[in-house]
Design a protein around this motif. Sequence first.
Motif, mmCIF file in Angstrom:
data_model
loop_
_atom_site.group_PDB
_atom_site.id
_atom_site.type_symbol
_atom_site.label_atom_id
_atom_site.label_comp_id
_atom_site.label_asym_id
_atom_site.label_seq_id
_atom_site.Cartn_x
_atom_site.Cartn_y
_atom_site.Cartn_z
ATOM 1 N N SER A 1 0.830 -1.225 0.000
ATOM 2 C CA SER A 1 0.000 0.000 0.000
ATOM 3 C C SER A 1 0.853 1.259 0.000
ATOM 4 N N ASN A 2 2.103 1.153 0.446
ATOM 5 C CA ASN A 2 2.993 2.327 0.425
ATOM 6 C C ASN A 2 3.705 2.470 -0.915
ATOM 7 N N VAL A 3 4.082 1.347 -1.478
ATOM 8 C CA VAL A 3 4.820 1.386 -2.756
ATOM 9 C C VAL A 3 3.866 1.690 -3.908
ATOM 10 N N ALA A 4 2.705 1.065 -3.890
ATOM 11 C CA ALA A 4 1.710 1.293 -4.953
ATOM 12 C C ALA A 4 0.413 1.755 -4.291
ATOM 13 N N PRO A 5 0.403 3.010 -3.827
ATOM 14 C CA PRO A 5 -0.776 3.467 -3.068
ATOM 15 C C PRO A 5 -2.028 3.556 -3.943
ATOM 16 N N CYS A 6 -3.149 3.242 -3.351
ATOM 17 C CA CYS A 6 -4.418 3.328 -4.066
ATOM 18 C C CYS A 6 -5.310 4.278 -3.279
ATOM 19 N N LEU A 7 -5.250 5.557 -3.696
ATOM 20 C CA LEU A 7 -6.027 6.569 -2.967
ATOM 21 C C LEU A 7 -7.496 6.465 -3.381
ATOM 22 N N PRO A 8 -8.416 6.568 -2.425
ATOM 23 C CA PRO A 8 -9.832 6.386 -2.750
ATOM 24 C C PRO A 8 -10.330 7.351 -3.821
ATOM 25 N N SER A 9 -9.737 8.548 -3.902
ATOM 26 C CA SER A 9 -10.222 9.543 -4.860
ATOM 27 C C SER A 9 -9.867 9.176 -6.310
ATOM 28 N N THR A 10 -8.739 8.501 -6.486
ATOM 29 C CA THR A 10 -8.277 8.229 -7.858
ATOM 30 C C THR A 10 -8.173 6.759 -8.190
ATOM 31 N N CYS A 11 -8.331 5.926 -7.207
ATOM 32 C CA CYS A 11 -8.040 4.503 -7.444
ATOM 33 C C CYS A 11 -9.195 3.627 -6.974
ATOM 34 N N SER A 12 -9.649 2.752 -7.851
ATOM 35 C CA SER A 12 -10.763 1.873 -7.476
ATOM 36 C C SER A 12 -10.291 0.488 -7.075
ATOM 37 N N THR A 13 -9.205 0.021 -7.676
ATOM 38 C CA THR A 13 -8.737 -1.332 -7.321
ATOM 39 C C THR A 13 -7.244 -1.303 -6.961
ATOM 40 N N PRO A 14 -6.903 -1.725 -5.749
ATOM 41 C CA PRO A 14 -5.490 -1.741 -5.342
ATOM 42 C C PRO A 14 -4.647 -2.641 -6.246
ATOM 43 N N MET B 1 -3.780 2.505 -15.788
ATOM 44 C CA MET B 1 -4.249 3.565 -14.881
ATOM 45 C C MET B 1 -5.752 3.419 -14.684
ATOM 46 N N ASP B 2 -6.172 3.823 -13.508
ATOM 47 C CA ASP B 2 -7.582 3.668 -13.157
ATOM 48 C C ASP B 2 -8.468 4.403 -14.159
ATOM 49 N N THR B 3 -8.044 5.629 -14.485
ATOM 50 C CA THR B 3 -8.732 6.382 -15.532
ATOM 51 C C THR B 3 -7.727 6.622 -16.643
ATOM 52 N N TYR B 4 -8.070 6.205 -17.858
ATOM 53 C CA TYR B 4 -7.108 6.337 -18.962
ATOM 54 C C TYR B 4 -6.825 7.816 -19.203
ATOM 55 N N PRO B 5 -5.562 8.229 -19.195
ATOM 56 C CA PRO B 5 -5.248 9.665 -19.344
ATOM 57 C C PRO B 5 -5.622 10.187 -20.736
ATOM 58 N N THR B 6 -5.940 11.463 -20.792
ATOM 59 C CA THR B 6 -6.273 12.082 -22.078
ATOM 60 C C THR B 6 -5.387 13.297 -22.306
ATOM 61 N N THR B 7 -5.313 13.715 -23.547
ATOM 62 C CA THR B 7 -4.564 14.931 -23.876
ATOM 63 C C THR B 7 -5.299 16.121 -23.283
ATOM 64 N N GLN B 8 -4.544 16.915 -22.527
ATOM 65 C CA GLN B 8 -5.214 18.020 -21.812
ATOM 66 C C GLN B 8 -4.384 19.290 -21.858
ATOM 67 N N PRO B 9 -5.093 20.430 -21.947
ATOM 68 C CA PRO B 9 -4.352 21.694 -21.861
ATOM 69 C C PRO B 9 -3.909 21.925 -20.420
ATOM 70 N N ILE B 10 -2.741 22.506 -20.277
ATOM 71 C CA ILE B 10 -2.277 22.841 -18.916
ATOM 72 C C ILE B 10 -1.904 24.312 -18.878
ATOM 73 N N ARG B 11 -2.053 24.891 -17.724
ATOM 74 C CA ARG B 11 -1.674 26.297 -17.541
ATOM 75 C C ARG B 11 -0.296 26.335 -16.916
ATOM 76 N N GLY B 12 0.501 27.229 -17.401
ATOM 77 C CA GLY B 12 1.843 27.376 -16.859
ATOM 78 C C GLY B 12 1.779 27.841 -15.419
ATOM 79 N N PRO B 13 2.770 27.510 -14.608
ATOM 80 C CA PRO B 13 2.743 27.887 -13.192
ATOM 81 C C PRO B 13 2.950 29.394 -13.005
ATOM 82 N N GLY B 14 2.189 29.962 -12.139
ATOM 83 C CA GLY B 14 2.366 31.355 -11.759
ATOM 84 C C GLY B 14 1.895 32.342 -12.804
ATOM 85 N N PRO B 15 1.931 33.628 -12.484
ATOM 86 C CA PRO B 15 1.516 34.644 -13.445
ATOM 87 C C PRO B 15 2.475 34.692 -14.641
#
Lengths: 316, 296
Positions: free
Chosen positions: B65-78, B242-256
Amino acid sequence: MSGPSIEAVNLSKRYGSFLALSNLSLKIEGSKCVGFLGPNGAGKTTTLKIFTDMIRASEGKALINGIDVHVDKRKALSSVGSLIESPEIYPSLTPREALSMVSEIRGLPRAEKRKKIEDVVSEVKMEEWLDKKVGKFSKGMKQRINIASALLSDPDVFLLDEPTTGLDPRGMAEVRDIVKSLKTRNRLIFMSSHLLNEVQDICDEVAMIDHGKLLVYDSLSNVTRRASSDGGNIVEIELSREIDQQTVNNDIASLANVSVVERPDPKRIRIHFSGGIQNQEKLLLDLASMKIGMISFHPSTSALEDTYLKLIKDTL
Amino acid sequence: MSKEPGTSVSTTGSRILPTSVSQVGTITKYEILNYFRSRRFFILLAIGLIISGIFTALVAYYGVSNVAPCLPSTCSTPALAFYSFWWGNSITFVIVLSGIFFGGDAISGEFQNKTGYFLVANPLRRSSIYIGKWLGALIASVIVLAIYAGITVGNGLFYFGANVPFQFVESLSFSILYLIAVLGFTFFFSSLFKSSSMSILVTAILFLFAFSLIQLIVANLVQIEPWFIITYGSGIIGNVLMDTYPTTQPIRGPGPGGRDGTTYAVTIPEGIMILLVYFIATAILGLVLFERKEFT
């Protein structure tokens, strides 16, 4: 069915601006051994590589039993055993495995495979090493296995590129005996070599090449006669006992067709004579009837060497 | 006269030559035998076992559980988190090593070591040699991959019982597809060179550094989807775990004033297409190169 044949039809090979082979046309037919002679870089290996599809001709055709090697390689090479430039065998395989691979590629019946492999390995005197890994073998031992591989499918045509390379004197003699035995089995052997005495010993005909061009292709006796100043042949005779100069000058020099007799040492004479194979036969009979202790009679090695040097020099 | 299985009636005199397919089988058989006797097969196997050993030790020491954590918010199956950690993080490396070890000098070695002189002068097509050697490399690599997968599943069974997620089977299939593409590519480079060390070096540099670097530059700096890079296509192996298959997404650069951008994630059809195209293109090119190459 006609005998085995190989034919080069206007064969040329260019490497950039360098012409390694120039319009070579040569047809060899029947069961015989043809020595392919020429200096380093003359085009001998290039020719043999074209015949085995290792390189492609820039122009012309290479035919084996009438089949163009580059059009139908499988069919053309199915009747060919070859040994080109001392190939290496996968070092982790044993001779039995390497030869099994070749026999499976060549479609030897499974029932015959084992015995055939043991037979050819025995022919090259490597029985003790049949199940040892090739990686531990010396160059000469590998060459013996390569020869065994060429013999494996009992082909009609043998293309051998300096087959005695890397072998010790005993190995060389054994390979010569193998090649001689092939001649008695109706095989065509086309063999390149630097060793003139080897060619003289084994071959019936000689093709000489230099700068990619064929200089001569003829029987051994005709080729040696060409270079002889009197247009004749030279034979060397070894004797079991010494012969005096008087017998040489009076008896031997007066034999029919004999032009010159040399006595390099008391137990050896060289006879220059004119005419073809019939005269050579007559000379042999005459000498035998003289009871001079003749223990060997063979065309002069130096005659071939003289021819070789003369022809090669002429092309410089 | 009895006819051997797999032989054709391509004859000269009384000789019967096997079919090209049968000759491919012969080359494959002896290529595998050669691999099993070679040091490189066992070195690769040892590398796979070392990586497995490290993961096994990490999981045992720190806890799954420490090496491959399964957080309830993002992970359905350990179990999926475990396979993602283990398989998703390491298998592409094992595949690339297989490609380099078995494909890097498969063809160039035939020229440099002169083993090709033993084979090529026989009555078989060069394509039979190429395909036979490729299949030999593939089978040897699949064996290494199978052992690695076996250890992964063994650990998974120990911690999660017989609950092997179907995504792992998908990932395993994509891994084999990636292996096929990598071997196609390494064989192509092997046909390009006559020096074994050169072909191994070039393929190693490409797969271990160059492709990743180019992918990073293209995706992050140039901001275009690196669909033309094989390693980008291999992203489906990890993404599918991955629990949810990642998709191509726009990201905002950090800070102003931070630069906006896009994180690219290869979709499964795209990934399959990239790997297939790489395999087909490099296999054809490699084959043509080998057919034309001369044993000078």
